[in-house]
Write a protein that holds these residues in place. Sequence first.
Motif, mmCIF file in Angstrom:
data_model
loop_
_atom_site.group_PDB
_atom_site.id
_atom_site.type_symbol
_atom_site.label_atom_id
_atom_site.label_comp_id
_atom_site.label_asym_id
_atom_site.label_seq_id
_atom_site.Cartn_x
_atom_site.Cartn_y
_atom_site.Cartn_z
ATOM 1 N N ALA A 144 0.780 -1.120 0.012
ATOM 2 C CA ALA A 144 -0.076 -0.215 0.023
ATOM 3 C C ALA A 144 0.821 1.243 -0.003
ATOM 4 C CB ALA A 144 -0.945 0.144 1.094
ATOM 5 N N SER A 145 0.486 2.084 -1.021
ATOM 6 C CA SER A 145 1.130 3.527 -0.882
ATOM 7 C C SER A 145 0.663 4.364 -0.202
ATOM 8 C CB SER A 145 1.618 3.838 -2.478
ATOM 9 O OG SER A 145 0.325 3.765 -3.308
ATOM 10 N N THR A 146 -0.518 4.557 -0.079
ATOM 11 C CA THR A 146 -1.150 5.547 0.900
ATOM 12 C C THR A 146 -1.858 5.091 2.063
ATOM 13 O OG1 THR A 146 -3.486 5.277 -0.299
ATOM 14 C CG2 THR A 146 -1.775 6.635 -1.627
ATOM 15 N N GLU A 147 -2.302 5.980 3.008
ATOM 16 C CA GLU A 147 -2.908 5.395 4.140
ATOM 17 C C GLU A 147 -4.291 4.763 3.866
ATOM 18 O OE1 GLU A 147 -4.967 7.267 8.255
ATOM 19 O OE2 GLU A 147 -3.341 8.788 7.079
ATOM 20 N N THR A 148 -4.974 5.533 3.145
ATOM 21 C CA THR A 148 -6.363 4.922 2.646
ATOM 22 C C THR A 148 -6.231 3.545 2.050
ATOM 23 O OG1 THR A 148 -7.269 7.297 2.075
ATOM 24 C CG2 THR A 148 -8.525 5.367 1.264
ATOM 25 N N ALA A 149 -5.298 3.378 1.246
ATOM 26 C CA ALA A 149 -5.021 2.109 0.454
ATOM 27 C C ALA A 149 -4.852 1.070 1.577
ATOM 28 C CB ALA A 149 -4.002 2.047 -0.495
ATOM 29 N N ALA A 150 -3.890 1.385 2.614
ATOM 30 C CA ALA A 150 -3.620 0.237 3.640
ATOM 31 C C ALA A 150 -4.917 0.124 4.533
ATOM 32 C CB ALA A 150 -2.664 1.121 4.472
ATOM 33 N N ARG A 151 -5.661 1.026 4.873
ATOM 34 C CA ARG A 151 -6.737 0.722 5.804
ATOM 35 C C ARG A 151 -7.591 0.062 4.946
ATOM 36 N NH1 ARG A 151 -7.436 3.614 10.292
ATOM 37 N NH2 ARG A 151 -6.068 5.298 10.499
ATOM 38 N N SER A 152 -7.897 0.112 3.666
ATOM 39 C CA SER A 152 -8.798 -0.847 2.679
ATOM 40 C C SER A 152 -8.157 -2.295 2.459
ATOM 41 C CB SER A 152 -9.021 -0.022 1.293
ATOM 42 O OG SER A 152 -9.520 1.205 1.511
ATOM 43 N N ALA A 153 -6.685 -2.396 2.602
ATOM 44 C CA ALA A 153 -6.258 -3.613 2.572
ATOM 45 C C ALA A 153 -6.451 -4.285 3.815
ATOM 46 C CB ALA A 153 -4.773 -3.417 2.070
ATOM 47 N N ALA A 154 -6.220 -3.455 4.822
ATOM 48 C CA ALA A 154 -6.606 -4.226 6.089
ATOM 49 C C ALA A 154 -8.068 -4.641 6.361
ATOM 50 C CB ALA A 154 -6.483 -3.158 7.404
ATOM 51 N N ARG A 155 -9.081 -3.845 5.750
ATOM 52 C CA ARG A 155 -10.489 -4.322 5.721
ATOM 53 C C ARG A 155 -10.521 -5.578 5.002
ATOM 54 N NH1 ARG A 155 -14.871 -2.066 7.314
ATOM 55 N NH2 ARG A 155 -16.031 -2.954 5.497
ATOM 56 N N GLN A 266 6.463 10.629 -11.002
ATOM 57 C CA GLN A 266 6.378 11.093 -9.731
ATOM 58 C C GLN A 266 4.955 10.537 -8.991
ATOM 59 O OE1 GLN A 266 8.286 11.805 -7.179
ATOM 60 N NE2 GLN A 266 6.877 12.114 -5.713
ATOM 61 N N THR A 267 5.003 9.765 -8.150
ATOM 62 C CA THR A 267 3.683 9.284 -7.417
ATOM 63 C C THR A 267 3.264 10.337 -6.154
ATOM 64 O OG1 THR A 267 4.002 6.883 -7.802
ATOM 65 C CG2 THR A 267 2.366 7.287 -6.101
ATOM 66 N N ILE A 268 2.034 10.810 -6.366
ATOM 67 C CA ILE A 268 1.578 11.451 -5.574
ATOM 68 C C ILE A 268 0.160 10.913 -5.017
ATOM 69 C CG2 ILE A 268 2.591 13.634 -6.433
ATOM 70 C CD1 ILE A 268 -0.196 14.277 -7.592
ATOM 71 N N GLN A 269 -0.613 11.572 -4.064
ATOM 72 C CA GLN A 269 -1.765 11.081 -3.624
ATOM 73 C C GLN A 269 -2.841 12.226 -3.357
ATOM 74 O OE1 GLN A 269 -2.746 9.980 0.541
ATOM 75 N NE2 GLN A 269 -0.749 9.940 0.796
ATOM 76 N N ILE A 270 -4.114 11.900 -3.917
ATOM 77 C CA ILE A 270 -5.238 12.790 -3.688
ATOM 78 C C ILE A 270 -6.429 12.256 -3.140
ATOM 79 C CG2 ILE A 270 -6.994 14.037 -4.943
ATOM 80 C CD1 ILE A 270 -4.983 14.588 -7.337
ATOM 81 N N GLU A 271 -6.694 12.517 -1.914
ATOM 82 C CA GLU A 271 -7.975 11.831 -1.084
ATOM 83 C C GLU A 271 -7.516 10.286 -0.896
ATOM 84 O OE1 GLU A 271 -11.919 12.361 -2.396
ATOM 85 O OE2 GLU A 271 -11.385 14.249 -2.671
ATOM 86 N N GLY A 272 -6.336 10.228 -0.746
ATOM 87 C CA GLY A 272 -5.692 8.595 -0.683
ATOM 88 C C GLY A 272 -5.553 7.936 -1.830
ATOM 89 N N VAL A 273 -5.903 8.415 -2.888
ATOM 90 C CA VAL A 273 -5.726 7.529 -4.160
ATOM 91 C C VAL A 273 -4.365 7.904 -4.719
ATOM 92 C CG1 VAL A 273 -6.842 7.013 -6.556
ATOM 93 C CG2 VAL A 273 -8.232 7.725 -4.455
ATOM 94 N N PRO A 274 -3.606 6.778 -4.979
ATOM 95 C CA PRO A 274 -2.245 7.160 -5.647
ATOM 96 C C PRO A 274 -2.635 7.345 -7.050
ATOM 97 C CG PRO A 274 -2.287 4.767 -4.644
ATOM 98 C CD PRO A 274 -3.822 5.444 -4.473
#
Length: 465
Positions: A144-155, A266-274
């Motif tokens: 996971a490259s963002t906090e939102t992605a990590a939380r979703s993977a944990a779910r 470059q990888t950035i994030q917007i609202e947790g989306v990479p």
Amino acid sequence: MTPLARHGDPIAAIATAPGRGAVGIVRVSGQGLAAFASALLGRELAARQVHYLPFPDARGEAIDRGLALWFPAPHSYTGEDVLELQAHGGPVVLQLLLSRCLEVAQGVLPRLRLAEPGEFTERAFLNDKLDLAQAEAVADLIDASTETAARSAARSLSGAFSTEVHVLRDALVHLRMLVEATLDFPEEEIDFLRKADARGQLSKLQEQVAAVLRQARQGALLREGITVVIAGQPNVGKSSLLNALAGAELAIVTPIAGTTRDMVRQTIQIEGVPLHVIDTAGLRESADEVERMGIARAWQQIRQADALLFLHDLTRRGDAGYERAEAQLAAELGQGPGRATRVIDVWNKADAAPEGVVGSGTAGVVLSARTGQGLAELRRALLQAVGWQAAPEGVFIARERHLQALQALRQHLRQALKWLDAPEPALDLLAEELRLGQQALGAITGEFTADDLLGTIFSRFCIGK
């Protein structure tokens, strides 16, 4: 994939990432490891308790002192006996511990071997500790490259996605049962399907599948990210826009046309989306061989992009040569009545544009990469272009194969409804569509999964997982 005949072999590996660290882990998994653990450590270990002790080498001298944990089957990650040795995280120390495990095994556990990529998690799947969607979520959580992605993977790892799949499966199995009953007992002349409102159940199931598919699409965006290409003529501010989006000076910015000759990523994030943002060479005719290669690569990236930022220069509006080149680019990028929705027109240099330039004919996002004006609107437009919706806490991570399985299920349900609504319902064909739909759904959690797919999935894990 590991051949089925080798699934009974005990396995060992360094379970932490390569390099130096405060703590490193060597993990061993297999059936009947108690004697091996005693021979390795010189004492028996109490189950699920932490033991601080020396890890001796063949001469009885300590390789290191650390923690040992013993998990008897089936109460372990893999469902087998598992021994974990937690030592200082130096690569030499961990290699010595792993070598010592293999050395001790020659006498008491001769089939012990090094684990293959993903083999610990593969065994957790094969031993029903995780279903396939949860097993994939292990890798997704690590990557996971963002906090939102990590939380979703944990779910997903906790079973949120699998629960949704099981709800669909149960409804589908119930519907199949009704259809099969009608096929098996036609002499009873009881319209099971009408009395049970089979059509209503089928329609409701379609709605449920559509809802899960919408969530899965959001999860796939979180996992895969969005590839965004910035394209346009030279000196329209592509590199400045990349720097503004990233919040860092990543690309060289000069007034000289052709400064950017190759891609800058470059990888950035917007609202947790990479967002994987790519700055490309300015699109123009060029006699410079290096620049031409950069332009060819730019067109290749444009064709593969999820979203394209077509950058325009407000300070050059009205210039005949610039406008001709813009019209040609617009045609090549698919502008006009049949334009692709993934193309976003971005009008740059609003801070330096002459008065009255910003107005008619500037549909899209007006901004200044230099001052940051309009960047928030551009971020919103990017998410909208790829179908992202504000992520509620209920979003779970998903993969492309999950989307394909859900889409296949939806297609089978559509065909099933056609057979049910036919003037003379073809119940045998209806039953077959429902069976195929259940098979497509089962591929998500691994109930119906080919061995070669398992091999592809687990081979992409790291060795210690």
